[in-house]
Motif scaffolding. Sequence first.
Motif, mmCIF file in Angstrom:
data_model
loop_
_atom_site.group_PDB
_atom_site.id
_atom_site.type_symbol
_atom_site.label_atom_id
_atom_site.label_comp_id
_atom_site.label_asym_id
_atom_site.label_seq_id
_atom_site.Cartn_x
_atom_site.Cartn_y
_atom_site.Cartn_z
ATOM 1 N N UNK A 127 0.856 -0.985 0.265
ATOM 2 C CA UNK A 127 -0.204 -0.213 0.078
ATOM 3 C C UNK A 127 0.960 1.621 0.353
ATOM 4 N N UNK A 128 0.117 2.218 0.131
ATOM 5 C CA UNK A 128 0.419 2.943 -0.132
ATOM 6 C C UNK A 128 0.144 4.096 1.320
ATOM 7 N N UNK A 129 1.185 5.631 1.324
ATOM 8 C CA UNK A 129 0.748 6.824 2.400
ATOM 9 C C UNK A 129 1.297 8.071 1.601
ATOM 10 N N UNK A 130 0.959 9.824 1.989
ATOM 11 C CA UNK A 130 1.487 10.569 2.647
ATOM 12 C C UNK A 130 2.184 10.843 3.493
ATOM 13 N N UNK A 131 3.224 11.085 3.358
ATOM 14 C CA UNK A 131 3.326 12.199 5.002
ATOM 15 C C UNK A 131 3.452 13.569 4.826
ATOM 16 N N UNK A 132 2.712 14.675 5.560
ATOM 17 C CA UNK A 132 3.316 15.940 5.283
ATOM 18 C C UNK A 132 3.979 16.886 6.806
ATOM 19 N N UNK A 133 4.761 17.392 6.402
ATOM 20 C CA UNK A 133 5.849 18.342 7.352
ATOM 21 C C UNK A 133 5.317 19.733 7.696
ATOM 22 N N UNK A 134 4.572 20.658 8.198
ATOM 23 C CA UNK A 134 4.809 21.532 8.470
ATOM 24 C C UNK A 134 5.549 22.513 9.087
ATOM 25 N N UNK A 164 6.293 23.617 3.516
ATOM 26 C CA UNK A 164 5.959 22.116 3.732
ATOM 27 C C UNK A 164 6.562 20.975 3.282
ATOM 28 N N UNK A 165 6.849 20.323 3.607
ATOM 29 C CA UNK A 165 7.910 18.738 3.198
ATOM 30 C C UNK A 165 6.766 17.750 2.854
ATOM 31 N N UNK A 166 6.696 16.826 2.114
ATOM 32 C CA UNK A 166 5.824 15.842 1.449
ATOM 33 C C UNK A 166 7.232 14.749 1.378
ATOM 34 N N UNK A 167 6.120 12.929 1.908
ATOM 35 C CA UNK A 167 6.911 11.843 1.415
ATOM 36 C C UNK A 167 5.581 11.059 0.851
ATOM 37 N N UNK A 168 6.787 10.817 -0.525
ATOM 38 C CA UNK A 168 5.217 10.201 -0.679
ATOM 39 C C UNK A 168 5.493 8.592 -0.724
ATOM 40 N N UNK A 169 4.540 7.610 0.084
ATOM 41 C CA UNK A 169 5.683 6.237 -0.247
ATOM 42 C C UNK A 169 4.840 5.384 -0.630
#
Length: 123
Positions: free
Chosen positions: A16-23, A77-82
Motif C-alpha cells: 500500500x501507500x501513505x503520504x506524510x506531510x511536515x509543515x 511543507x515537505x511531503x514523503x510519498x511512500x
Amino acid sequence: QVQLVESGGGLVQAGGSLRLSCAASGSIFRINAMGWYRQAPGKQRELVAGITGDGVTDYADSVKGRFTISRDTATGTVYLQMNSLKSDDTAVYSCNAEALTAYGSGRYPGNYWGQGTQVTVSS
C-alpha cells in the motif's frame, strides 16, 4: 524557533501507500534543507529522504524507486510519498529541517525536529 508538525502516518497493508506531510512554522528566514528520518525498534535512526532548497533530492537505497520527497517552498511543507510499502518500512518517521531563524537583524542557523509519526506496515 521553528516548529515542525507531521501528519499522515498510520497502518497500511504491505504494498500500500501513505503520504506524510511536515509543515514548518515560526520565525523562519530561510529553510535550507528538509528531510525525513525513521527509526525502527532496536535500530538506529536513518535518513530516508532529503531535499535541498534547490530541490536536489537524496534517498536511502532501501527506498529508491518507492518513495518520493517533495517540497512546497511557499508553505514550508515537505511531503514523503511512500508507495509499495514493506514491513521493513515500519518505523517512527520524523521530519527534520535545517533553517535560518530571524530575530531582528540577526540570522541564526539551527536544526529542528518534528515529534514523529508512526508508520506501521502489516504483512
